[in-house]
Design a protein around this motif. Structure first.
Motif, PDB file in Angstrom:
ATOM      1  N   GLU A  72       6.445   2.475  -7.093  1.00 60.79           N
ATOM      2  CA  GLU A  72       5.385   2.300  -8.094  1.00 60.79           C
ATOM      3  C   GLU A  72       4.225   3.272  -7.834  1.00 60.79           C
ATOM      4  N   MET A  73       3.868   3.467  -6.571  1.00 57.63           N
ATOM      5  CA  MET A  73       2.805   4.405  -6.245  1.00 57.63           C
ATOM      6  C   MET A  73       3.206   5.824  -6.635  1.00 57.63           C
ATOM      7  N   SER A  74       4.467   6.174  -6.390  1.00 56.34           N
ATOM      8  CA  SER A  74       4.951   7.492  -6.782  1.00 56.34           C
ATOM      9  C   SER A  74       4.839   7.692  -8.287  1.00 56.34           C
ATOM     10  N   GLY A  75       5.132   6.648  -9.054  1.00 58.91           N
ATOM     11  CA  GLY A  75       4.996   6.740 -10.507  1.00 58.91           C
ATOM     12  C   GLY A  75       3.548   6.921 -10.932  1.00 58.91           C
ATOM     13  N   LEU A  76       2.629   6.211 -10.279  1.00 60.57           N
ATOM     14  CA  LEU A  76       1.205   6.382 -10.585  1.00 60.57           C
ATOM     15  C   LEU A  76       0.766   7.823 -10.314  1.00 60.57           C
ATOM     16  N   VAL A  77       1.209   8.370  -9.197  1.00 63.65           N
ATOM     17  CA  VAL A  77       0.835   9.745  -8.855  1.00 63.65           C
ATOM     18  C   VAL A  77       1.354  10.717  -9.910  1.00 63.65           C
ATOM     19  N   ASP A 106       5.112   9.269 -17.613  1.00 68.94           N
ATOM     20  CA  ASP A 106       5.773   9.620 -16.358  1.00 68.94           C
ATOM     21  C   ASP A 106       7.163  10.130 -16.694  1.00 68.94           C
ATOM     22  N   ASP A 107       7.395  11.424 -16.459  1.00 72.57           N
ATOM     23  CA  ASP A 107       8.716  11.973 -16.788  1.00 72.57           C
ATOM     24  C   ASP A 107       9.734  11.764 -15.680  1.00 72.57           C
ATOM     25  N   GLY A 108       9.271  11.208 -14.543  1.00 72.67           N
ATOM     26  CA  GLY A 108      10.191  10.902 -13.454  1.00 72.67           C
ATOM     27  C   GLY A 108      10.628  12.090 -12.631  1.00 72.67           C
ATOM     28  N   ALA A 109      10.184  13.295 -12.974  1.00 71.96           N
ATOM     29  CA  ALA A 109      10.612  14.487 -12.243  1.00 71.96           C
ATOM     30  C   ALA A 109       9.943  14.541 -10.872  1.00 71.96           C
ATOM     31  N   PRO A 110      10.660  14.975  -9.835  1.00 68.52           N
ATOM     32  CA  PRO A 110      10.052  15.063  -8.496  1.00 68.52           C
ATOM     33  C   PRO A 110       8.847  16.001  -8.503  1.00 68.52           C
ATOM     34  N   LEU A 111       7.832  15.620  -7.769  1.00 69.28           N
ATOM     35  CA  LEU A 111       6.631  16.445  -7.682  1.00 69.28           C
ATOM     36  C   LEU A 111       6.745  17.435  -6.528  1.00 69.28           C
ATOM     37  N   VAL A 112       6.277  18.642  -6.779  1.00 71.87           N
ATOM     38  CA  VAL A 112       6.199  19.673  -5.746  1.00 71.87           C
ATOM     39  C   VAL A 112       4.740  20.071  -5.610  1.00 71.87           C
ATOM     40  N   ALA A 113       4.218  20.054  -4.391  1.00 69.74           N
ATOM     41  CA  ALA A 113       2.819  20.375  -4.149  1.00 69.74           C
ATOM     42  C   ALA A 113       2.489  21.751  -4.713  1.00 69.74           C
ATOM     43  N   ALA A 114       1.430  21.807  -5.531  1.00 73.23           N
ATOM     44  CA  ALA A 114       1.100  23.032  -6.260  1.00 73.23           C
ATOM     45  C   ALA A 114      -0.048  23.815  -5.643  1.00 73.23           C
ATOM     46  N   GLY A 115      -0.589  23.355  -4.524  1.00 74.60           N
ATOM     47  CA  GLY A 115      -1.706  24.054  -3.915  1.00 74.60           C
ATOM     48  C   GLY A 115      -1.301  25.402  -3.338  1.00 74.60           C
TER      49      GLY A 115
END
Length: 481
Positions: A34-39, A118-127
Motif C-alpha cells: 500500500e505504501m508503494s502504491g501511495l508513492v 497509480d499505473d503500477g509500473a516499478p519506480l526507478v529513482a530519477a535523481g
C-alpha cells in the motif's frame, strides 16, 4: 541510472514487501504494498504538475503514512527536497521559503497529488548524483537557520537502507526497531534516517500524535524512539514518581546534545539497558555512538559520546590547523552535506578540503572513544583569557547538587566579558554558589569563576528541543549570587 541511487533501495523494499506492515497510525496499518502504491501516485502527481529532476519541493507535513510516502516520492522524482519543521518563527519560515525556489507541498497540496492514478509500473529513482537531494535546515539556535545541502550521491552512500553497511552500534540499534515511534516531522534528519533504518530492519513506523512520550510508548507498545536530552530527564523523573508501563521499550536514541555522565547513568538505572548515546551534526549525520552494553560495562564510557564507525574519519586540530591530542574536531562521513544552501561564505568556513569543521572541541581516549570538551565558538573572553563555557559547565555539573549547568557570557565594564551560570538542582539538593565557585576556580582558574550563579527549574528549549542558551540572556541575572 544507477540501480542503487537514493531512494532506490527503499522503493525496492516497498515494492517487494507485500503485506508486511510498515506504518501504523492508530487502528490503521499500512502495508509495504500500500505504501508503494501511495508513492507511485504522488510521483505521478508531481510529474503531472511539471516537476522535473533538480526542481525544489518544500514539504510541510505531519506524521502520516501519506507524509512518509510524499517524502520518498519527492526523492524518487529527483527533486531537491526541503523539510519545513514545526515550531519555526515567522521570520525563520520566511527565510527558508525565500532562500529556496521550491514549490510548497502542505496537507492540501498532498491531497491533490494523491488524486493521480497509480499505473503500477516499478519506480526507478530519477535523481542525478551531483544534484542536491535535500536541504536540511539547522535549528537556528545560533541565529538564522542554515540549509545543509546534501547531494544524491551522498544520500546514496548512507548506511541506513543497507544492512551490510551498518556499523556494529547501528546494527545493535536496528535489532531493537520493531516498532519505532515517530513524531514531529517525518522529514527531519534524525526521524527519517532511523525511520529508513527501521524499514530496512523489518520494523514498523508508529505514529505518535500526543506529546506524552511514556503514554505513547505504553499505548502503542513501541520498542524504540528518538529523545532529546531535556525530554529524557523528564522521562526519568516521571518514571521515578509515576511510572508508566515501558515494558516494550528496547531503545531510546538520545539526540540533540551530549548527556552528562551522571544523568546518563541515572537514565540507564531507571529505564534499563535501552539508552543509546550518540553524537552527530546536521552537516554530517551520525559521528559516534555508544550502545547500552558499552555504557554499562565501563563507567568511563559514560563521559563519552561513543566510538566513531570505521567509515568515519576524524581529525583533531589545534588553532593553527595542526594535528593535536585535543582541539577542534573535523570529520568526514559518507553522507555528509557539501555546503550551506545559498551561503558561500559560511560554506567556505565549515566545508573545507573534503572535511566538515564541527566547531566542537574534542579528544579521543586510548580506547577510541570520543570526548567532547567544548565548542570553539562558545567562548567568553575574561580579561583576555579565553574561557570555554563547556568546561565551566562540566565543572559545575561535577557537584552532586547540580543536575544541569549552563554558562553564558555578558559584557562587563571591568573584565570585558564575565561568566554567568545557571544551574538546575539535583532532586533533593540545594546548590551552594560559594562551593560551586570554588570547584570552578580549582578546575579552571579564577578567570572562569562565574560572576553570578542562578538556580533555575529548567533551561529554556528551542523548538527542536535543544537547550536555548540565547534565551538565558533574557533572564534577569541580578538575582543570581
Amino acid at each position: 541510472m544507477p540501480a542503487e541511487l537514493w531512494p532506490q533501495p527503499v522503493l525496492d523494499l516497498l515494492a517487494t514487501g507485500d503485506d508486511r506492515p510498515v506504518f501504523s497510525d492508530g487502528d490503521r496499518v499500512v502495508t509495504a504494498a500500500e505504501m508503494s502504491g501511495l508513492v507511485r501516485r504522488i510521483v505521478a502527481g508531481l510529474r503531472t504538475a511539471g516537476l522535473r529532476p533538480g526542481d525544489g519541493v518544500a514539504l510541510r507535513l505531519g506524521v502520516t503514512a501519506e507524509a512518509l510516502a510524499a517524502i520518498i516520492a519527492a526523492f524518487a522524482a529527483g527533486a531537491r527536497v526541503s523539510a519545513i519543521r514545526p515550531g519555526l518563527t515567522p521570520d525563520q519560515l520566511g527565510h527558508l521559503l525565500g532562500s529556496d525556489d521550491a514549490r510548497l507541498v502542505d496537507e492540501a497540496g498532498l491531497a491533490r497529488l494523491l488524486t493521480a492514478p497509480d499505473d503500477g509500473a516499478p519506480l526507478v529513482a530519477a535523481g542525478r548524483p551531483a544534484d542536491i537531494a535535500r536541504i536540511i535546515w539547522t535549528s537556528g539556535s545560533t541565529g538564522t537557520p542554515k540549509g545543509c545541502a546534501q547531494t544524491y550521491a551522498a544520500m546514496s552512500a548512507a548506511w541506513a537502507p543497507y544492512p551490510d553497511r551498518w556499523p556494529p552500534a547501528v546494527a545493535e540499534l536496528a535489532g531493537r526497531l520493531g516498532r519505532y515511534l515517530v513524531f514531529g516531522s517525518l522529514s527531519s534528519q534524525v526521524m527519517l534516517e532511523y525511520g529508513i533504518l527501521t524499514l530496512a530492519a523489518g520494523g514498523t513506523l508508529v505514529a505518535a500524535h500526543q506529546p506524552d512520550l511514556p503514554a505513547m510508548i505504553a499505548r502503542h507498545r513501541a520498542t524504540a524512539s528518538v529523545i532529546t536530552v531535556g525530554k529524557l530527564h523528564r522521562l526519568v523523573h516521571d518514571q521515578r514518581t509515576r511510572p508508566a508501563d515501558l515494558g516494550s521499550l528496547r531503545a531510546l536514541l538520545v539526540s540533540g546534545s551530549p548527556l552528562a555522565p551522571g544523568r546518563l547513568a541515572e537514565a540507564l538505572e531507571v529505564l534499563g539497558p535501552v539508552v543509546f548515546h550518540g553524537y552527530g551534526q546536521t552537516e554530517t549525520g551520525m559521528i559516534a555512538m555508544a550502545t547500552p552494553a558499552e555504557l554499562l560495562s565501563d563507567p568511563a564510557v559514560l563521559a563519552t559520546v561513543g566510538r566513531p564507525p570505521e567509515v568515519i574519519d576524524l581529525s583533531i586540530r589545534d588553532a593553527s590547523g595542526r594535528p593535536a591530542a585535543e582541539g577542534e574536531l573535523f570529520v568526514r562521513t559518507p553522507a555528509q552535506a557539501t555546503a550551506y544552501w545559498a551561503d558561500p561564505a559560511e560554506s567556505a568556513e565549515v566545508f573545507t578540503g573534503g572535511w566538515v569543521r564541527t566547531r566542537d572541541l574534542a579528544r579521543l581516549d586510548a580506547n577510541g572513544y570520543l570526548h567532547l570538551t567544548g565548542r570553539v565558538r562558545d567562548v567568553i573572553i575574561v580579561e583576555a583569557n579565553l574561557v570555554y563555557a563547556g568546561a565551566v559547565e562540566r565543572a559545575l555539573s561535577a557537584d552532586p547538587a547540580v543536575a544541569e549547568a549552563y554558562v553564558i557570557g555578558r559584557p562587563d565594564d571591568v573584565t570585558g566579558e564575565a561568566v554567568h551560570a545557571y544551574v538546575v538542582p539535583a532532586t533533593g539538593h540545594t546548590p551552594d554558589p560559594a562551593r560551586l565557585r570554588e570547584l570552578v576556580a580549582a578546575a579552571l582558574g579564577g578567570a572562569a569563576v562565574p560572576r553570578t550563579i542562578r538556580v533555575i527549574t529548567g533551561v529554556p528549549l528551542t523548538p527542536a528541543g535543544k537547550p536555548d542558551k540565547r534565551a538565558l540572556t533574557t533572564l534577569s541575572h541580578t538575582a543570581g549570587r
